[in-house]
Structure formats: C-alpha cells, structure tokens
Design a protein around this motif. Structure first.
Motif, PDB file in Angstrom:
ATOM      1  N   VAL A  34       2.762  14.175  25.155  1.00  0.00           N
ATOM      2  CA  VAL A  34       1.531  14.659  25.427  1.00  0.00           C
ATOM      3  C   VAL A  34       0.894  15.646  24.418  1.00  0.00           C
ATOM      4  CG1 VAL A  34      -0.078  15.570  27.261  1.00  0.00           C
ATOM      5  CG2 VAL A  34       1.566  13.733  27.725  1.00  0.00           C
ATOM      6  N   ARG A  37       0.374  14.328  21.028  1.00  0.00           N
ATOM      7  CA  ARG A  37      -1.003  13.559  21.078  1.00  0.00           C
ATOM      8  C   ARG A  37      -2.173  14.566  21.151  1.00  0.00           C
ATOM      9  NH1 ARG A  37      -0.633   7.715  21.454  1.00  0.00           N
ATOM     10  NH2 ARG A  37       1.730   7.120  22.332  1.00  0.00           N
ATOM     11  N   TYR A  38      -2.015  15.600  22.067  1.00  0.00           N
ATOM     12  CA  TYR A  38      -3.015  16.254  22.128  1.00  0.00           C
ATOM     13  C   TYR A  38      -3.446  17.417  20.779  1.00  0.00           C
ATOM     14  CZ  TYR A  38      -5.348  20.763  23.564  1.00  0.00           C
ATOM     15  OH  TYR A  38      -6.372  21.673  23.899  1.00  0.00           O
ATOM     16  N   HIS A  39      -2.200  17.401  20.172  1.00  0.00           N
ATOM     17  CA  HIS A  39      -2.607  18.287  19.019  1.00  0.00           C
ATOM     18  C   HIS A  39      -2.997  17.380  17.770  1.00  0.00           C
ATOM     19  CE1 HIS A  39      -1.409  22.442  19.805  1.00  0.00           C
ATOM     20  NE2 HIS A  39      -0.847  21.901  20.686  1.00  0.00           N
ATOM     21  N   LEU A  41      -5.187  15.154  18.328  1.00  0.00           N
ATOM     22  CA  LEU A  41      -6.460  14.842  18.864  1.00  0.00           C
ATOM     23  C   LEU A  41      -7.165  16.078  18.375  1.00  0.00           C
ATOM     24  CD1 LEU A  41      -7.606  12.794  21.190  1.00  0.00           C
ATOM     25  CD2 LEU A  41      -7.531  14.707  22.776  1.00  0.00           C
ATOM     26  N   TYR A 392      -9.764  21.324  30.766  1.00  0.00           N
ATOM     27  CA  TYR A 392      -8.703  20.299  30.384  1.00  0.00           C
ATOM     28  C   TYR A 392      -7.950  21.058  29.232  1.00  0.00           C
ATOM     29  CZ  TYR A 392      -7.144  16.153  27.352  1.00  0.00           C
ATOM     30  OH  TYR A 392      -6.655  15.254  26.394  1.00  0.00           O
ATOM     31  N   LYS A 393      -8.844  21.648  28.276  1.00  0.00           N
ATOM     32  CA  LYS A 393      -8.169  22.302  27.275  1.00  0.00           C
ATOM     33  C   LYS A 393      -7.494  23.366  27.494  1.00  0.00           C
ATOM     34  CE  LYS A 393     -10.881  20.692  23.213  1.00  0.00           C
ATOM     35  NZ  LYS A 393     -11.833  20.617  22.569  1.00  0.00           N
ATOM     36  N   LEU A 396      -4.134  22.335  29.042  1.00  0.00           N
ATOM     37  CA  LEU A 396      -2.793  21.639  28.173  1.00  0.00           C
ATOM     38  C   LEU A 396      -2.538  22.967  27.127  1.00  0.00           C
ATOM     39  CD1 LEU A 396      -4.080  18.283  26.921  1.00  0.00           C
ATOM     40  CD2 LEU A 396      -2.156  18.912  28.142  1.00  0.00           C
ATOM     41  N   ASP A 397      -3.365  23.713  26.731  1.00  0.00           N
ATOM     42  CA  ASP A 397      -2.909  24.973  26.022  1.00  0.00           C
ATOM     43  C   ASP A 397      -1.815  25.917  26.630  1.00  0.00           C
ATOM     44  OD1 ASP A 397      -4.469  24.298  23.881  1.00  0.00           O
ATOM     45  OD2 ASP A 397      -6.183  25.518  24.447  1.00  0.00           O
ATOM     46  N   ALA A 404      -4.458  19.624  33.808  1.00  0.00           N
ATOM     47  CA  ALA A 404      -5.457  18.866  32.966  1.00  0.00           C
ATOM     48  C   ALA A 404      -5.666  17.526  33.642  1.00  0.00           C
ATOM     49  CB  ALA A 404      -4.738  18.643  31.707  1.00  0.00           C
ATOM     50  N   MET A 457     -10.163  11.933  27.020  1.00  0.00           N
ATOM     51  CA  MET A 457      -9.379  13.177  27.729  1.00  0.00           C
ATOM     52  C   MET A 457      -7.874  12.277  27.965  1.00  0.00           C
ATOM     53  SD  MET A 457     -11.792  15.038  29.971  1.00  0.00           S
ATOM     54  CE  MET A 457     -13.396  15.391  29.560  1.00  0.00           C
ATOM     55  N   PRO A 460      -4.008  11.563  25.195  1.00  0.00           N
ATOM     56  CA  PRO A 460      -2.490  11.974  25.303  1.00  0.00           C
ATOM     57  C   PRO A 460      -1.873  11.605  26.523  1.00  0.00           C
ATOM     58  CG  PRO A 460      -4.307  13.842  25.023  1.00  0.00           C
ATOM     59  CD  PRO A 460      -5.055  12.733  25.418  1.00  0.00           C
TER      60      PRO A 460
END
Ligand SMILES: [Zn+2]
Length: 498
Positions: A34, A37-39, A41, A392-393, A396-397, A404, A457, A460
C-alpha cells in the motif's frame, strides 16, 4: 512526468525460511505494498523490495527434519514467499535472497571488510546466555525470570570465540538519532522502547559463530573457522539488492530507504544494530522504521502446535485477494496487535464489501446505464470528495491504513444517503421527461464522479477492485478529470457470502 520525480524506497523485512510464510508476513507485505502504490500514485519513482533470509541453524535443522539439504529446503520456501506476489497482488520491484552468491554474498563480504577496516570488528572469547529460539546471545535485559521474553525459554550458557561488532562505540550517536527522529520510529511507543534500551548503553554484539555450530551461512572472509552471523547477513539485503557492491546507480539513487516495514520482534536489530553498522560504513540512515504488531487467531498466538496458523494462500483461495487485503488493512490496527477470526472476516466482507462498496457501484451503474449524461457538474458532492482526499492523505502519510479506509467508507455511506434522499429511481419512472432528465443527470453526475474518486483512492488498497470500477465507469485511472463516462455495468464486485 519528468525524470526528476522524487525517489521512494520501501522494504519489508525478509522472511525467515524455516517455515512457509504465514498471515503475519502477508500483513507486513500488504502494508508495504500500500505504501509503495500510494507513493506511485503521488508520481514518485518507487522501489519496493522484499525477499528471504535463508541462513542459520534453525533453517538447517528444519531442512534436516524434512530429510532435505538446506539449499533444496530454502529453494522451496523462498518460492512460496515469491508466489505471494501473485496471490496478494504485491507490486514489489525486486526479490532478494540471502543465498544469492552474486548479489548478496559479495555485499556481505564488502560490509564485513569495511567494518573490520574501521576496527569495528574484533575477535574475543565470549561466555554468555544463548537462546536457541532467538538464535542469539541474549543479555539480562532480554530475560524475565531467567527466561527469554520472546521464547519463554531458559537460555543455555555458551562459551566460544567469536567476532564482535563494536556497537558500544555508537551508543550515544544512536540515542541522538532516535531522540531527534533522524530515524523516525513509528509508532511512538516503539520509539520509546528503543530509547530505553539505548539509554542503558549498548553492548558490543557477536557477529559470527564457530563454523562447526553454524555451517549453513556465509563464511567470515579469511577465517574458515567462523560463519557470519545473522546481522551482518540479513540486514545487508537492503543494500545488496541495490548492488551496493558495485556502488551502482541504483544504490546511489535509492539508498537510504525511506521506509523499512518490520514486525515488533525485530525492531531492536533495525533500530539499534543496523544504524550502528551504517554509521561505521559511513552510509546514510533510513528515514522511517515502521513497526507493526502481531496477528492473533481468535485471541491466541499463532503456532504450529496449536494448529491455528492461517495460510495466506488458503485464505485467498477461499475469498479472493482484495477481500484478504481489505480485512487485514481495515481490521488489524497498523501498529498494534490485531485478531483474526473467520466470523470477523465474513462480517467485514458482507457489511463493507458486499453491502457497502459493491452495492453502491451496482446501484449507481444500474441507473447510469439508463440515461445519457451530457453535462459535467459534480458540484454537490465535490466538497465532500475533497475533504475525503484530505483525510485519506493525512491517514496514509501517517501509515494509518485503517483510518484511510474509514474515510473512503464514510464517503460510500454519504453516497448511499444521497441516493436515499434524492430517490432517483422515482425520477426515472416519472412522466415529466424534461425535469426528470435534468435532475437525474445532476444526481448521476455527482455519483459517478464520486465513484471514480473512490476507485482512485482504492488503488493502493484494492488494486483489482479499483480497476474493475474504472472499467465499468469507462474512464481511465490516469484521467485528469473524471467525466465522459462510458458505462459498462458488469458482475457484482463482491457477491454476498452465505
Ligand atoms: Zn529467544
């Protein structure tokens, strides 16, 4: 995208190959996936590494018990770990094995010789407590009532001559590094645990074992009587995979790691020994060490003897990849212990996936199939979507995967309420064609726009589901704005479990 995009390097720990991978490692690798994949994104250039830790007396013993030679044995287990990529839909870019003589062994030797050159490796006679469960010498700090805290075993007293790493020399520096978050340890409770260890002062640690006791491992350079012991072998994977030996472009680009994802049982090695080694090598330090907890099964620790080990392959076979990813990320707290039961799994599946996400997608697409949408005006829901992206961000951060997902599911239930309030199916039946057309169009506009954002969204978290939603909406995940839908309604995403 330009070639200037930010780099991002994320690793899992490497799986110890004395047994097939269980759900605990599946959890760790899904978390790391995750993050990767988030990074991606966020348009960063991501390198995601996982692999297997294949040496040690425990591996040799497990192989012997199955009547196999160690190489044959680790080849099989390592393949199973590698197969998780497909089963769990992991996006790792590489897979490193510590038995890889070209990539890994050469890096291990290079590190050893450098540490020695810096006078940080020396030989001495040692007498100490040895826990066969840990495969390590333990100190009084690791014991409670004379037993290893992790293995509940009384350690044996062993005397031998080994090479030692001068970790004590770096004690003060490591303390400062942790205190000042130069390596940020997440969560805070783990940071404090490591700080309390380092405050007592770190002792030098054994970096080798006599060859006669540890045959299955990398020999110490220029001393055939000794085998390199786990730290200077396993931990090196994070740089050996980047071709540290040749000081490659890849190494220069991706090191230091942005995030090491690990379990709480190996945090001391990563938070204390690894930084010490890197300081001696003069290499930059990892930025974040993210520590997850353990998964229990119906409140009990997973163990072979209890027969309650959850096999990730079986679980995926039964429920599918995305439901397994969803359950682990939503139900197990990211940094605490969490519990697995089939009841909880099926409950989450039915309520969140079948009735929640799956039902919303089916409902909206059934309506959208029936009318042509020409304009684009998602004003009503836009502020809600923007707010969700923000939450969400932020989650996740901070590696709060569950939060999230909660924010996405709040948006899903907002859509459900919006549909209940507007009752678009009544408009569809209405005779006043003009009014019906316009109002319906606005409602569906808002809903389709939101679905596309939800799919984005979810990329990830549930990559396959996200793709399916995009395909049904007829828009591309890379679209700058979500409109001009070409609806192609398909099978339900998550058929209800009976
Ligand atoms: Zn132990």
């Amino acid at each position: 995208m330009s070639g200037q995009s930010k780099k991002f390097y994320v690793t899992t720990s490497i799986v110890y190959t004395n047994a097939p991978p269980h759900i605990g490692f599946a959890f760790e690798s899904i978390q790391a996936d995750v993050i990767a994949r988030y990074h991606r994104l966020l348009d960063e250039e991501v390198f995601f590494l996982t692999g297997t830790d294949e040496h040690g007396a425990k591996v040799a013993k497990a192989a012997e018990e199955e009547g196999k030679n160690p190489k044959e044995f680790v080849d099989e287990i390592s393949k199973k770990v590698k197969d998780l990529k497909k089963t769990l839909n992991l996006s790792n870019d590489d897979f490193i094995r510590t038995t890889d003589k070209k990539r890994h062994w050469l890096a291990v030797k290079k590190v050893w010789l450098k540490l020695k050159e810096n006078s940080d490796i020396y030989k001495k006679k040692y007498r100490g407590f040895y826990c066969s469960g840990c495969e390590a010498f333990v100190t009084k700090k690791d014991l409670k009532n004379g037993k290893c805290v992790i293995h509940q075993k009384t350690p044996e007293i062993i005397e031998e001559e080994n090479y030692f790493f001068r970790l004590s020399k770096y004690s003060k520096k490591i303390k400062r590094i942790i205190e000042k978050d130069i390596i940020k340890i997440i969560p805070e409770t783990r940071k404090n645990e490591n700080l309390s260890f380092v405050k007592k002062g770190l002792e030098d640690i054994s970096f080798s074992r006599p060859r006669k006791d540890l045959k299955w491992g990398i020999p110490v350079p220029a001393d055939k009587t000794q085998t390199i012991y786990v730290w200077n072998d396993a931990l090196i994977n994070y740089i050996s995979a980047l071709s540290y030996t040749e000081n490659s472009k890849k190494f220069q680009k991706f090191w230091p790691a942005d995030v090491h994802c690990i379990g709480k049982d190996i945090q001391k090695f990563h938070c204390l020994i690894w930084p010490g080694m890197l300081l001696s090598l003069g290499l930059p330090l990892p930025k974040i060490i993210f520590v997850h907890g353990f998964i229990t099964v119906a409140g009990r620790k997973m163990s072979k003897s209890l027969g309650n080990v959850i096999d990730p392959f079986e679980l995926v076979k039964k429920y599918g990849t995305d439901p397994v990813r969803y359950f682990l990320l939503r139900e197990i707290p990211p940094t605490e212990d969490g519990d697995f039961t089939y009841e909880k799994f099926e409950q989450r599946y039915n309520s969140d996936l079948a009735s929640g996400l799956g039902n919303l997608v089916a409902r909206v697409l059934t309506l959208a199939e029936k009318i042509a949408i020409k304009s684009y005006n998602p004003k009503i829901i836009k502020p809600k979507v923007d707010k969700t992206w923000k939450d969400y961000k932020k989650a996740l951060d901070g590696f709060k995967f569950n939060d999230a997902l909660v924010s996405i599911w709040k948006l899903i239930s907002f859509c459900d309420k919006y549909i209940e309030k507007e009752r678009p199916w009544e408009l569809l039946k209405s005779q006043k064609l003009k009014v019906k057309g316009q109002k319906l169009e606005i409602i569906l506009n808002n809903l389709l726009f939101t679905l596309a954002n939800i799919a984005q969204m979810l990329r990830p978290f549930l990559p396959e589901t996200s793709e399916k939603i995009f395909r049904q909406l007829g828009v591309r995940p890379t679209a700058k704005k979500f409109w001009e839908f070409k609806i192609r309604k398909s099978k339900p995403l998550f058929p209800r479990l009976k």
